[in-house]
Design an enzyme around this catalytic site. Structure first.
Site, PDB file in Angstrom:
ATOM      1  N   MET A  96      38.890  32.563  49.627  1.00 16.22           N
ATOM      2  CA  MET A  96      38.037  32.874  48.423  1.00 16.22           C
ATOM      3  C   MET A  96      38.658  33.870  47.482  1.00 16.22           C
ATOM      4  O   MET A  96      39.978  34.004  47.520  1.00 16.22           O
ATOM      5  CB  MET A  96      36.421  33.288  48.726  1.00 16.22           C
ATOM      6  N   ALA A 117      38.197  37.483  45.916  1.00 14.73           N
ATOM      7  CA  ALA A 117      37.299  38.574  45.881  1.00 14.73           C
ATOM      8  C   ALA A 117      38.065  40.030  46.098  1.00 14.73           C
ATOM      9  O   ALA A 117      39.020  39.855  46.540  1.00 14.73           O
ATOM     10  CB  ALA A 117      36.316  38.430  47.322  1.00 14.73           C
ATOM     11  N   PHE A 157      41.668  41.913  49.732  1.00 15.16           N
ATOM     12  CA  PHE A 157      41.882  41.157  48.456  1.00 15.16           C
ATOM     13  C   PHE A 157      41.562  39.666  49.194  1.00 15.16           C
ATOM     14  O   PHE A 157      42.577  39.319  50.073  1.00 15.16           O
ATOM     15  CB  PHE A 157      43.085  41.289  47.751  1.00 15.16           C
ATOM     16  N   GLU A 158      40.962  38.941  48.406  1.00 18.24           N
ATOM     17  CA  GLU A 158      40.908  37.463  48.999  1.00 18.24           C
ATOM     18  C   GLU A 158      41.507  36.717  47.521  1.00 18.24           C
ATOM     19  O   GLU A 158      40.658  36.754  46.551  1.00 18.24           O
ATOM     20  CB  GLU A 158      39.617  36.975  49.342  1.00 18.24           C
ATOM     21  N   ILE A 159      42.618  36.098  47.746  1.00 17.49           N
ATOM     22  CA  ILE A 159      43.189  35.722  46.576  1.00 17.49           C
ATOM     23  C   ILE A 159      43.224  34.220  46.078  1.00 17.49           C
ATOM     24  O   ILE A 159      43.319  33.916  44.831  1.00 17.49           O
ATOM     25  CB  ILE A 159      44.747  35.831  46.422  1.00 17.49           C
TER      26      ILE A 159
END
Length: 427
Positions: free
Chosen positions: A227, A229, A298-300
């Site tokens: 995701m 976020a 971190f979701e990139i």
């Protein structure tokens, strides 16, 4: 010759086929293979990083760390960027630790690591943005990059296990840390979330723990995909930490989200935002045990339309255009994080102030804040100087007054003595 029996309608054939398949089991969705023309293999990615380190030995160094546990061994490569190796770290440099590829199936994260190392050494632009002014920030940073934390798990993915996030012996490395280790939610999936037999049972987690202890980072980022976020602790409960540290973390993430993502990213605690609680995660350990001032996850990237069985497509861009867009966007996000982190850590006096005169930040949003902070600092200096002058003037007046009084007393004493002598002589 006997006539052939009439052929059944096409709809009946289709229905019969569907019923046959349903009886045997459902049809699995097609699995998107790894885009070999876009993505590096694990070996070629590490070879490219080694070549980059060799070309820039004045700024980069690379260590290979290997350990084993009960017959299972793992090796991690750690790249250190230090813009000015010969300079003495007097407490003003910010230590940043970045880990990519903790889950084997998230190939895009290691590609970001590779590109970021290029940007720190050879690339001077990202999508047309000039980064020359960023050199002043880099002088104040020491950055350690783990480009592929789960090398053994990555090898399994490259061999065809496209949905595997675990390490080489089936343990989820992001469940193997000691904070709230081993707790299982109602939706616990033993394949996805196997925490191991004990905290730090896995060599990869042991190496990362020792790295955090020796390096003592101010900023930690665990980079994942699935995701988009920007997460802060906690993962194992639906809340964020209390006090000044939480305010500092949220401020950095919200500024990054506003400056770079136009407030489009999800910001908050992992446990409160992602929809499930995770126990034994690295970021929670970094906050609670390692006492890192700014630990983030971190979701990139994530494809919400991909089938849950199509793991490569779910966690990684599959076309070159999207691939480049994701990498450029998140490399720039890391540079802005470095700016925001440096500024906030110094404002909070977690690291000492260093010289950043004539520094022009990326973008420009914080120029006014820097100018305002600088003018406030100068105004305070002038106010302090004025107060000091006022105090000097007061001391001078008191000195003159005391001197006058002493002279008056001395003259009065002399006059009395003369009058006494005159009286004695006349008698």
């Amino acid at each position: 010759m006997a006539a052939s029996p009439p052929r059944p309608p096409l709809r009946l054939l289709t229905l019969a086929l569907a019923l046959t398949v349903a009886a045997a089991g459902k049809i699995s969705a097609p699995h998107t293979p790894i885009s070999r023309d876009i993505y590096h293999s694990s070996d070629s990615l590490l070879d490219e990083i080694k070549a980059l380190v060799s070309r820039h030995s004045d700024k980069l160094s690379m260590d290979a760390v290997k350990t084993s546990n009960k017959g299972y061994s793992a090796e991690l490569f750690v790249v250190t960027f230090n813009h000015m190796k010969e300079s003495v770290d007097n407490g003003s440099k910010v230590h940043i630790l970045l880990s990519f590829g903790q889950h084997g199936r998230e190939l895009i994260t290691s590609e970001v690591a590779l590109r970021l190392l290029y940007i720190l050494t050879e690339k001077r632009k990202i999508a047309g943005v000039d980064l020359s002014s960023f050199e002043r920030v880099l002088e104040n940073l020491v950055i350690k990059v783990v480009p592929m934390e789960n090398l053994n798990g990555r090898k399994r993915v490259e061999e065809g296990e496209l949905c595997d996030r675990r390490n080489g012996r089936g343990v989820d490395l992001n469940r193997n840390w000691s904070v709230d280790w081993g707790k299982k939610e109602k939706d616990y999936d033993p394949y996805e979330e196997n925490p191991g037999v004990a905290p730090f049972s896995e060599p990869e987690a042991q190496i990362m723990r020792e790295l955090s202890r020796s390096f003592k980072p101010h900023i930690w980022v665990n980079v994942h995909s699935g995701m988009e976020a920007l997460f802060m602790p906690y993962d194992h409960k639906n809340t964020t930490p209390n006090g000044a540290s939480a305010h500092l973390m949220r401020s950095v993430l919200e500024n990054l989200n506003h400056r770079h993502f136009q407030d489009s990213c999800l910001v908050g605690s992992g446990g409160g935002s992602v929809g499930y609680l995770a126990h034994g995660t690295t970021t929670d350990y970094m906050h609670d045990i390692a006492k890192v001032p700014m630990p983030f996850t971190f979701e990139i990237y994530g494809d919400e339309n991909a089938s849950t069985d199509d793991c490569f497509k779910m966690f990684n861009p599959v076309d070159k255009t999207t691939f480049d867009r994701v990498i450029n966007k998140w490399c720039m996000a890391f540079l802005i994080l470095f700016e925001e982190g440096l500024r906030n850590l110094r404002d909070a006096q977690i690291v000492s102030q260093g010289a950043l005169d004539n520094w022009v930040p990326i973008g420009g949003d914080i120029v006014e804040r820097n100018v305002e902070r600088k003018s406030t600092r100068e105004r305070r200096k002038l106010e302090g100087l004025d107060l000091g002058m006022q105090e000097l003037r007061t001391y001078f007046r008191l000195f003159m007054l005391s001197t006058f009084l002493l002279m008056f007393m001395f003259c009065t004493r002399i006059s009395k003595n003369r009058n006494r002598d005159s009286s004695e002589q006349s008698a």
